[in-house]
Design an enzyme around this catalytic site. Sequence first.
Site, PDB file in Angstrom:
ATOM      1  N   LYS A   9       0.841  -1.201   0.000  1.00  0.00           N
ATOM      2  CA  LYS A   9       0.000   0.000   0.000  1.00  0.00           C
ATOM      3  C   LYS A   9       0.883   1.260   0.000  1.00  0.00           C
ATOM      4  O   LYS A   9       2.098   1.183   0.237  1.00  0.00           O
ATOM      5  CB  LYS A   9      -0.926  -0.032   1.216  1.00  0.00           C
ATOM      6  CG  LYS A   9      -1.945  -1.187   1.169  1.00  0.00           C
ATOM      7  CD  LYS A   9      -2.892  -1.112   2.366  1.00  0.00           C
ATOM      8  CE  LYS A   9      -3.869  -2.278   2.382  1.00  0.00           C
ATOM      9  NZ  LYS A   9      -4.801  -2.211   3.539  1.00  0.00           N
ATOM     10  N   TYR A  49     -12.170  -2.307  -3.252  1.00  0.00           N
ATOM     11  CA  TYR A  49     -12.758  -2.389  -1.912  1.00  0.00           C
ATOM     12  C   TYR A  49     -14.292  -2.327  -1.951  1.00  0.00           C
ATOM     13  O   TYR A  49     -14.911  -1.884  -0.980  1.00  0.00           O
ATOM     14  CB  TYR A  49     -12.195  -1.278  -1.023  1.00  0.00           C
ATOM     15  CG  TYR A  49     -10.835  -1.588  -0.435  1.00  0.00           C
ATOM     16  CD1 TYR A  49     -10.600  -2.771   0.281  1.00  0.00           C
ATOM     17  CD2 TYR A  49      -9.772  -0.692  -0.560  1.00  0.00           C
ATOM     18  CE1 TYR A  49      -9.357  -3.051   0.832  1.00  0.00           C
ATOM     19  CE2 TYR A  49      -8.522  -0.971  -0.003  1.00  0.00           C
ATOM     20  CZ  TYR A  49      -8.326  -2.164   0.692  1.00  0.00           C
ATOM     21  OH  TYR A  49      -7.089  -2.436   1.254  1.00  0.00           O
ATOM     22  N   PHE A  57     -15.796   3.876   6.931  1.00  0.00           N
ATOM     23  CA  PHE A  57     -14.399   4.204   6.620  1.00  0.00           C
ATOM     24  C   PHE A  57     -14.085   4.104   5.127  1.00  0.00           C
ATOM     25  O   PHE A  57     -12.934   4.265   4.717  1.00  0.00           O
ATOM     26  CB  PHE A  57     -13.450   3.306   7.423  1.00  0.00           C
ATOM     27  CG  PHE A  57     -13.667   1.818   7.233  1.00  0.00           C
ATOM     28  CD1 PHE A  57     -13.101   1.137   6.160  1.00  0.00           C
ATOM     29  CD2 PHE A  57     -14.442   1.096   8.136  1.00  0.00           C
ATOM     30  CE1 PHE A  57     -13.297  -0.223   5.982  1.00  0.00           C
ATOM     31  CE2 PHE A  57     -14.646  -0.276   7.973  1.00  0.00           C
ATOM     32  CZ  PHE A  57     -14.069  -0.936   6.892  1.00  0.00           C
ATOM     33  N   ARG A  85      -2.267 -14.686   4.029  1.00  0.00           N
ATOM     34  CA  ARG A  85      -3.046 -13.943   5.043  1.00  0.00           C
ATOM     35  C   ARG A  85      -2.456 -14.155   6.440  1.00  0.00           C
ATOM     36  O   ARG A  85      -2.416 -13.231   7.256  1.00  0.00           O
ATOM     37  CB  ARG A  85      -4.515 -14.378   5.008  1.00  0.00           C
ATOM     38  CG  ARG A  85      -5.263 -14.004   3.736  1.00  0.00           C
ATOM     39  CD  ARG A  85      -5.716 -12.566   3.713  1.00  0.00           C
ATOM     40  NE  ARG A  85      -6.752 -12.296   4.707  1.00  0.00           N
ATOM     41  CZ  ARG A  85      -7.409 -11.140   4.790  1.00  0.00           C
ATOM     42  NH1 ARG A  85      -7.140 -10.147   3.935  1.00  0.00           N
ATOM     43  NH2 ARG A  85      -8.314 -10.949   5.714  1.00  0.00           N
ATOM     44  N   THR A  91      -5.929  -7.413  10.784  1.00  0.00           N
ATOM     45  CA  THR A  91      -6.163  -6.016  10.393  1.00  0.00           C
ATOM     46  C   THR A  91      -5.932  -5.056  11.562  1.00  0.00           C
ATOM     47  O   THR A  91      -5.329  -3.993  11.398  1.00  0.00           O
ATOM     48  CB  THR A  91      -7.627  -5.850   9.913  1.00  0.00           C
ATOM     49  OG1 THR A  91      -7.977  -6.973   9.115  1.00  0.00           O
ATOM     50  CG2 THR A  91      -7.798  -4.577   9.114  1.00  0.00           C
ATOM     51  N   ARG A 102       2.228  -7.205   9.306  1.00  0.00           N
ATOM     52  CA  ARG A 102       1.603  -6.089  10.026  1.00  0.00           C
ATOM     53  C   ARG A 102       2.070  -6.026  11.479  1.00  0.00           C
ATOM     54  O   ARG A 102       2.281  -4.945  12.025  1.00  0.00           O
ATOM     55  CB  ARG A 102       0.079  -6.186   9.936  1.00  0.00           C
ATOM     56  CG  ARG A 102      -0.452  -5.837   8.542  1.00  0.00           C
ATOM     57  CD  ARG A 102      -1.938  -6.088   8.450  1.00  0.00           C
ATOM     58  NE  ARG A 102      -2.489  -5.697   7.158  1.00  0.00           N
ATOM     59  CZ  ARG A 102      -3.680  -6.057   6.721  1.00  0.00           C
ATOM     60  NH1 ARG A 102      -4.450  -6.844   7.480  1.00  0.00           N
ATOM     61  NH2 ARG A 102      -4.119  -5.664   5.537  1.00  0.00           N
ATOM     62  N   ASN A 112      -1.720   0.031   6.926  1.00  0.00           N
ATOM     63  CA  ASN A 112      -1.194  -1.261   7.383  1.00  0.00           C
ATOM     64  C   ASN A 112      -0.369  -1.990   6.332  1.00  0.00           C
ATOM     65  O   ASN A 112      -0.337  -3.192   6.276  1.00  0.00           O
ATOM     66  CB  ASN A 112      -2.329  -2.124   7.948  1.00  0.00           C
ATOM     67  CG  ASN A 112      -3.477  -2.281   6.974  1.00  0.00           C
ATOM     68  OD1 ASN A 112      -3.327  -2.015   5.794  1.00  0.00           O
ATOM     69  ND2 ASN A 112      -4.615  -2.739   7.460  1.00  0.00           N
ATOM     70  N   HIS A 115      -1.914  -5.347   1.379  1.00  0.00           N
ATOM     71  CA  HIS A 115      -3.208  -6.009   1.157  1.00  0.00           C
ATOM     72  C   HIS A 115      -2.954  -7.412   0.654  1.00  0.00           C
ATOM     73  O   HIS A 115      -2.042  -7.629  -0.148  1.00  0.00           O
ATOM     74  CB  HIS A 115      -4.031  -5.262   0.099  1.00  0.00           C
ATOM     75  CG  HIS A 115      -5.132  -6.118  -0.468  1.00  0.00           C
ATOM     76  ND1 HIS A 115      -6.325  -6.311   0.180  1.00  0.00           N
ATOM     77  CD2 HIS A 115      -5.184  -6.903  -1.576  1.00  0.00           C
ATOM     78  CE1 HIS A 115      -7.076  -7.152  -0.527  1.00  0.00           C
ATOM     79  NE2 HIS A 115      -6.398  -7.516  -1.593  1.00  0.00           N
ATOM     80  N   GLU A 126      -9.657  -9.828  -7.985  1.00  0.00           N
ATOM     81  CA  GLU A 126      -8.682  -8.740  -7.839  1.00  0.00           C
ATOM     82  C   GLU A 126      -7.595  -8.826  -8.908  1.00  0.00           C
ATOM     83  O   GLU A 126      -7.185  -7.796  -9.452  1.00  0.00           O
ATOM     84  CB  GLU A 126      -8.084  -8.776  -6.423  1.00  0.00           C
ATOM     85  CG  GLU A 126      -9.126  -8.385  -5.377  1.00  0.00           C
ATOM     86  CD  GLU A 126      -8.740  -8.727  -3.942  1.00  0.00           C
ATOM     87  OE1 GLU A 126      -7.567  -9.100  -3.699  1.00  0.00           O
ATOM     88  OE2 GLU A 126      -9.615  -8.610  -3.060  1.00  0.00           O
TER      89      GLU A 126
END
Length: 138
Positions: A9, A49, A57, A85, A91, A102, A112, A115, A126
Amino acid sequence: MEKTFLMVKPDGVKRGLIGEIISRFEHKGYTLNRLELLTPSMEVAQSHYAEHKEKPFFGELVEFLTSGPVVAMEWEGENIVAVSRLMIGKTNPLDAQPGTIRGDLASTMSQNVIHGSDSVESAERELSLWFATEASHV
Ligand code: RTP
Ligand code: MG
């Protein structure tokens, strides 16, 4: 072989964490198939998203994602969706274990650093969103 979509990100790119993040997946034994550095359009960010579009948010999330370059990647390997993951971590920084990306590199919920697709179906969606054509710049 299973594929997933991973993205460094804008905060991860700005903080100089691209190499660190790519290294973790290389060291795990996964294969990097595609990589592109780009600043996402609002359309791509909103579509990426889309599952969160009713959340409070959402606006802040897409604004953040379009705020600078990201590294969009296709990776491949055994059970890569679930394992990546685990490597990324939770998260919420309160739940992200040390040893995860993270847990080691991020301290806020909104910024964070990475993704990762949350299912094989999300990965397919995606990857076709971010890598729309076979070789978009050739
Ligand atoms: P990502 O999609 O970015 O990999 O993150 P994730 O699966 O761990 O979390 P997800 O539920 O898909 O949320 C996407 C991003 O939205 C932000 N978020 N903020 N304020 C909040 O309650 C909240 N919840 C989620 C996070 O930046 C998260 O990465
Ligand atoms: Mg998610």
